[in-house]
Scaffold this active site. Structure first.
Site, PDB file in Angstrom:
ATOM      1  N   LYS A  87       0.337  -0.066  14.962  1.00  0.00           N
ATOM      2  CA  LYS A  87       1.713  -0.024  15.448  1.00  0.00           C
ATOM      3  C   LYS A  87       2.117  -1.167  16.382  1.00  0.00           C
ATOM      4  O   LYS A  87       3.310  -1.390  16.606  1.00  0.00           O
ATOM      5  CB  LYS A  87       1.958   1.305  16.178  1.00  0.00           C
ATOM      6  CG  LYS A  87       1.944   2.507  15.260  1.00  0.00           C
ATOM      7  CD  LYS A  87       3.120   2.467  14.303  1.00  0.00           C
ATOM      8  CE  LYS A  87       2.991   3.449  13.184  1.00  0.00           C
ATOM      9  NZ  LYS A  87       3.748   3.083  12.007  1.00  0.00           N
ATOM     10  N   TYR A 105      -9.514   5.078   7.279  1.00  0.00           N
ATOM     11  CA  TYR A 105      -9.860   5.401   8.671  1.00  0.00           C
ATOM     12  C   TYR A 105     -10.903   6.502   8.601  1.00  0.00           C
ATOM     13  O   TYR A 105     -10.641   7.552   8.003  1.00  0.00           O
ATOM     14  CB  TYR A 105      -8.642   5.939   9.427  1.00  0.00           C
ATOM     15  CG  TYR A 105      -7.475   4.962   9.525  1.00  0.00           C
ATOM     16  CD1 TYR A 105      -7.335   4.154  10.652  1.00  0.00           C
ATOM     17  CD2 TYR A 105      -6.527   4.856   8.508  1.00  0.00           C
ATOM     18  CE1 TYR A 105      -6.273   3.263  10.765  1.00  0.00           C
ATOM     19  CE2 TYR A 105      -5.465   3.963   8.606  1.00  0.00           C
ATOM     20  CZ  TYR A 105      -5.341   3.175   9.741  1.00  0.00           C
ATOM     21  OH  TYR A 105      -4.287   2.295   9.846  1.00  0.00           O
ATOM     22  N   HIS A 163       0.839  -1.202   0.000  1.00  0.00           N
ATOM     23  CA  HIS A 163       0.000   0.000   0.000  1.00  0.00           C
ATOM     24  C   HIS A 163       0.873   1.250   0.000  1.00  0.00           C
ATOM     25  O   HIS A 163       1.666   1.453   0.917  1.00  0.00           O
ATOM     26  CB  HIS A 163      -0.902   0.019   1.230  1.00  0.00           C
ATOM     27  CG  HIS A 163      -2.051  -0.933   1.134  1.00  0.00           C
ATOM     28  ND1 HIS A 163      -3.105  -0.924   1.994  1.00  0.00           N
ATOM     29  CD2 HIS A 163      -2.310  -1.917   0.235  1.00  0.00           C
ATOM     30  CE1 HIS A 163      -3.972  -1.859   1.650  1.00  0.00           C
ATOM     31  NE2 HIS A 163      -3.504  -2.494   0.590  1.00  0.00           N
ATOM     32  N   PRO A 187      -4.988   0.272  18.428  1.00  0.00           N
ATOM     33  CA  PRO A 187      -4.638  -0.204  17.077  1.00  0.00           C
ATOM     34  C   PRO A 187      -4.716   0.857  15.969  1.00  0.00           C
ATOM     35  O   PRO A 187      -4.263   0.589  14.851  1.00  0.00           O
ATOM     36  CB  PRO A 187      -5.630  -1.341  16.819  1.00  0.00           C
ATOM     37  CG  PRO A 187      -6.709  -1.165  17.820  1.00  0.00           C
ATOM     38  CD  PRO A 187      -6.168  -0.405  18.974  1.00  0.00           C
ATOM     39  N   TYR A 190       3.411   6.899  10.040  1.00  0.00           N
ATOM     40  CA  TYR A 190       2.662   5.719   9.607  1.00  0.00           C
ATOM     41  C   TYR A 190       3.582   4.662   8.997  1.00  0.00           C
ATOM     42  O   TYR A 190       3.422   3.469   9.237  1.00  0.00           O
ATOM     43  CB  TYR A 190       1.574   6.132   8.602  1.00  0.00           C
ATOM     44  CG  TYR A 190       0.512   5.077   8.418  1.00  0.00           C
ATOM     45  CD1 TYR A 190      -0.565   4.987   9.293  1.00  0.00           C
ATOM     46  CD2 TYR A 190       0.588   4.158   7.376  1.00  0.00           C
ATOM     47  CE1 TYR A 190      -1.539   4.016   9.131  1.00  0.00           C
ATOM     48  CE2 TYR A 190      -0.382   3.179   7.202  1.00  0.00           C
ATOM     49  CZ  TYR A 190      -1.445   3.122   8.094  1.00  0.00           C
ATOM     50  OH  TYR A 190      -2.405   2.149   7.936  1.00  0.00           O
TER      51      TYR A 190
HETATM   52  C1  LIG Z   1      -7.571  -8.316  19.709  1.00  0.00           C
HETATM   53  C2  LIG Z   1      -6.293  -7.640  19.254  1.00  0.00           C
HETATM   54  C3  LIG Z   1      -6.261  -6.974  18.015  1.00  0.00           C
HETATM   55  C4  LIG Z   1      -5.097  -6.348  17.572  1.00  0.00           C
HETATM   56  N1  LIG Z   1      -5.081  -5.707  16.370  1.00  0.00           N
HETATM   57  C5  LIG Z   1      -3.936  -5.096  15.968  1.00  0.00           C
HETATM   58  C6  LIG Z   1      -3.856  -4.402  14.739  1.00  0.00           C
HETATM   59  O1  LIG Z   1      -4.811  -4.337  13.987  1.00  0.00           O
HETATM   60  N2  LIG Z   1      -2.673  -3.817  14.399  1.00  0.00           N
HETATM   61  C7  LIG Z   1      -1.549  -3.890  15.200  1.00  0.00           C
HETATM   62  O2  LIG Z   1      -0.465  -3.403  14.858  1.00  0.00           O
HETATM   63  N3  LIG Z   1      -1.604  -4.533  16.357  1.00  0.00           N
HETATM   64  C8  LIG Z   1      -2.752  -5.121  16.747  1.00  0.00           C
HETATM   65  N4  LIG Z   1      -2.776  -5.776  17.928  1.00  0.00           N
HETATM   66  C9  LIG Z   1      -1.551  -5.795  18.671  1.00  0.00           C
HETATM   67  C10 LIG Z   1      -0.609  -6.899  18.165  1.00  0.00           C
HETATM   68  O3  LIG Z   1      -1.345  -8.042  17.865  1.00  0.00           O
HETATM   69  C11 LIG Z   1       0.409  -7.129  19.261  1.00  0.00           C
HETATM   70  O4  LIG Z   1       1.141  -5.925  19.440  1.00  0.00           O
HETATM   71  C12 LIG Z   1       1.355  -8.290  18.999  1.00  0.00           C
HETATM   72  O5  LIG Z   1       0.667  -9.514  19.034  1.00  0.00           O
HETATM   73  C13 LIG Z   1       2.482  -8.286  20.034  1.00  0.00           C
HETATM   74  O6  LIG Z   1       3.193  -9.477  19.955  1.00  0.00           O
HETATM   75  P1  LIG Z   1       3.846 -10.127  21.250  1.00  0.00           P
HETATM   76  O7  LIG Z   1       4.520 -11.364  20.760  1.00  0.00           O
HETATM   77  O8  LIG Z   1       4.644  -9.098  21.958  1.00  0.00           O
HETATM   78  O9  LIG Z   1       2.636 -10.485  22.218  1.00  0.00           O
HETATM   79  P2  LIG Z   1       1.470 -11.541  22.009  1.00  0.00           P
HETATM   80  O10 LIG Z   1       1.083 -11.648  20.588  1.00  0.00           O
HETATM   81  O11 LIG Z   1       0.422 -11.202  23.006  1.00  0.00           O
HETATM   82  O12 LIG Z   1       2.134 -12.926  22.402  1.00  0.00           O
HETATM   83  C14 LIG Z   1       2.386 -13.289  23.739  1.00  0.00           C
HETATM   84  C15 LIG Z   1       2.417 -14.798  23.858  1.00  0.00           C
HETATM   85  O13 LIG Z   1       2.756 -15.164  25.189  1.00  0.00           O
HETATM   86  C16 LIG Z   1       1.923 -16.209  25.612  1.00  0.00           C
HETATM   87  N5  LIG Z   1       1.846 -16.179  27.076  1.00  0.00           N
HETATM   88  C17 LIG Z   1       1.159 -15.319  27.865  1.00  0.00           C
HETATM   89  N6  LIG Z   1       1.338 -15.604  29.152  1.00  0.00           N
HETATM   90  C18 LIG Z   1       2.156 -16.677  29.190  1.00  0.00           C
HETATM   91  C19 LIG Z   1       2.703 -17.436  30.247  1.00  0.00           C
HETATM   92  N7  LIG Z   1       2.401 -17.171  31.535  1.00  0.00           N
HETATM   93  N8  LIG Z   1       3.507 -18.465  29.952  1.00  0.00           N
HETATM   94  C20 LIG Z   1       3.816 -18.757  28.665  1.00  0.00           C
HETATM   95  N9  LIG Z   1       3.320 -18.069  27.605  1.00  0.00           N
HETATM   96  C21 LIG Z   1       2.500 -17.045  27.886  1.00  0.00           C
HETATM   97  C22 LIG Z   1       0.602 -15.918  24.930  1.00  0.00           C
HETATM   98  O14 LIG Z   1      -0.219 -17.077  24.839  1.00  0.00           O
HETATM   99  C23 LIG Z   1       1.060 -15.421  23.571  1.00  0.00           C
HETATM  100  O15 LIG Z   1       1.213 -16.471  22.648  1.00  0.00           O
HETATM  101  C24 LIG Z   1      -3.941  -6.397  18.387  1.00  0.00           C
HETATM  102  C25 LIG Z   1      -3.979  -7.056  19.614  1.00  0.00           C
HETATM  103  C26 LIG Z   1      -5.142  -7.664  20.066  1.00  0.00           C
HETATM  104  C27 LIG Z   1      -5.148  -8.361  21.412  1.00  0.00           C
END
Ligand SMILES: Cc1cc2nc3c(=O)[nH]c(=O)nc-3n(C[C@H](O)[C@H](O)[C@H](O)COP(=O)(O)OP(=O)(O)OC[C@H]3O[C@@H](n4cnc5c(N)ncnc54)[C@H](O)[C@@H]3O)c2cc1C
Length: 393
Positions: A297, A201, A73, A293, A384
């Site tokens: 980011k 948006y 995009h 969201p 962005y």
């Molecule tokens: C519903 C939703 C919609 C989103 N939409 C967007 C979007 O449109 N655009 C965007 O940029 N971002 C979005 N985000 C944010 C984005 O998805 C996150 O920033 C991203 O997933 C971060 O990755 P992470 O690996 O740091 O954390 P996470 O993806 O949360 O991964 C953490 C992992 O740790 C595991 N875990 C947790 N506790 C424990 C434990 N005690 N022991 C072992 N494992 C554990 C979890 O099961 C998970 O697999 C969204 C988030 C959510 C919740």
């Protein structure tokens, strides 16, 4: 008892990407994940990747399918006052963004890790972290009914907002900054062609709406809803009607409706903890910060943390110098606060906070100003596509 160099808690994008990059540099890690593999792979979340994230995924050796299947995009739309104004990212900031679902990023990383014989333990329960302030970290967990102990040099807390790593840091050693928004996002995923080629948006007196997509045949739409909204109050028909009512007419007319394949409500918050390091524990991604969201980011910020941490660990094991590791928190937080600011600003510009007509007029004036100011458009475009990094890859 097992030993590894880096124990990684969480197999979300942060944990998997860190583990993969460390592996490519000869650093051993074990990933402990609370959920099952299928659960992690099916989780629907982010969809927009900055160029810096795309480059990091290439560096991690998982860029091939992304390169083939992503939608590039060069701009996005701002809907308000009945029009759809385009922000030309390519012209204003010299870069594009890639639409490629987080589910696909996770699948690619998971496949790469498992293909190289990674130690990835799913359904690890009761994970605890100790010894992080004494240089002898130990991670304990149960798996298949048995208790296990993992000794390591460092722990990477990649376990998201609800994880245990942040909670393992003494309260006096950490400070949290938080803003909870008085609304959430109701999201629908549907196998229908997207209404627009680029993300839109939309600011509307009824509330925010967003047109997004995962592919040319799968659309992701969102509407702002009350924080305590009930999902069962939203039939597909009600969702489509409300979405179209909040979009500029030309976009609303192009919406193809169909049965939802996923529907969920996400709360919106800004959250940051400082510092992101305590002894040998490093907090990464959502474990350390959350952004609303708007502006896409969250995933990109998680990847930016991984980029800093893996480079610091590589330097530590290659040269013995802990200098980059010691600066991890400071380096990440400089970027994080700028991104938190942008996500907060964009959220404030596009959402309905209350019924105050003055506030809505100010938002419309802000958007109108933006359409006439190259400087304001460049500022939004620069943020962005993703801010520059301190160190090259
Ligand atoms: C519903 C939703 C919609 C989103 N939409 C967007 C979007 O449109 N655009 C965007 O940029 N971002 C979005 N985000 C944010 C984005 O998805 C996150 O920033 C991203 O997933 C971060 O990755 P992470 O690996 O740091 O954390 P996470 O993806 O949360 O991964 C953490 C992992 O740790 C595991 N875990 C947790 N506790 C424990 C434990 N005690 N022991 C072992 N494992 C554990 C979890 O099961 C998970 O697999 C969204 C988030 C959510 C919740």
């Amino acid at each position: 008892m097992t030993r590894t160099q880096v124990a990684i808690i969480g197999a979300g994008p942060s944990g998997l990407l860190l583990s993969q990059l460390l592996h490519l540099h000869g650093i051993d890690s074990v990933v402990l994940e609370r959920q099952s593999r299928s659960y992690v792979e099916a989780r629907i979340r982010a969809g927009v990747l900055e160029q810096g994230t795309v480059e990091l995924l290439h560096k991690a050796g998982v860029g091939e399918r992304l390169q083939r299947e992503r939608l590039v995009h060069d701009g996005f739309g701002l809907g308000f006052g009945g029009r759809n104004f385009r922000i030309d990212l390519k012209r204003l900031a010299g870069q594009s963004v890639s639409v490629y679902g987080q589910t696909e990023v996770t699948k690619d990383l998971m496949d790469a890790r498992l293909a190289s014989g990674a130690k990835l333990i799913f359904e690890a329960a009761d994970v605890t972290v100790s010894g992080i302030d004494g240089g002898r970290p130990t991670v304990r967990y149960t798996h298949g009914g048995a208790s296990h102990e993992l000794h390591c040099d460092y722990v990477a807390g990649c376990d998201g907002y609800h994880g245990i790593c942040r909670q393992s840091v003494p309260a006096a050693a950490i400070q949290a900054f938080e803003r909870v928004y008085p609304f959430g996002w109701l999201g629908v995923l549907a196998d229908v062609p997207p209404a627009t080629h680029e993300i839109v948006y939309s600011n509307h007196a009824r509330g925010f709406a967003m047109c997004s997509m995962r592919s040319l045949t799968r659309s992701r739409y969102y509407i702002q809803c009350a924080s305590d909204e009930r999902l069962d109050a939203w039939s597909d028909a009600r969702f489509w009607d409300e979405l179209r009512a909040r979009l500029p007419a030309e976009v609303a007319e192009a919406v193809t409706t169909g049965p939802s394949i996923e529907k969920s409500i996400a709360p919106l918050r800004s959250f940051v903890v400082e510092p992101m390091q305590f002894g040998s524990l490093f907090l990464v991604g959502d474990a350390a910060h959350i952004v609303p969201p708007t502006g896409a980011k969250g995933l990109n910020l998680a990847a930016a943390d991984v980029r800093v941490l893996y480079q610091a660990l590589v330097e530590r094991y290659r040269t013995g110098s802990g200098e980059l590791l010691e600066r991890y928190s400071e380096t990440c937080l400089r970027r994080i606060w700028k991104v938190v600011r942008f996500s907060w600003w964009f959220t404030s510009l596009m959402h309905k906070f209350d019924d105050d007509p003055f506030a809505h007029r100010i938002q419309l004036a802000d958007l109108d100003y933006l359409t006439g100011s190259a400087a304001a458009q460049t500022s939004i475009a620069e943020n962005y596509v993703g801010l520059p990094f301190e160190r090259p890859l």
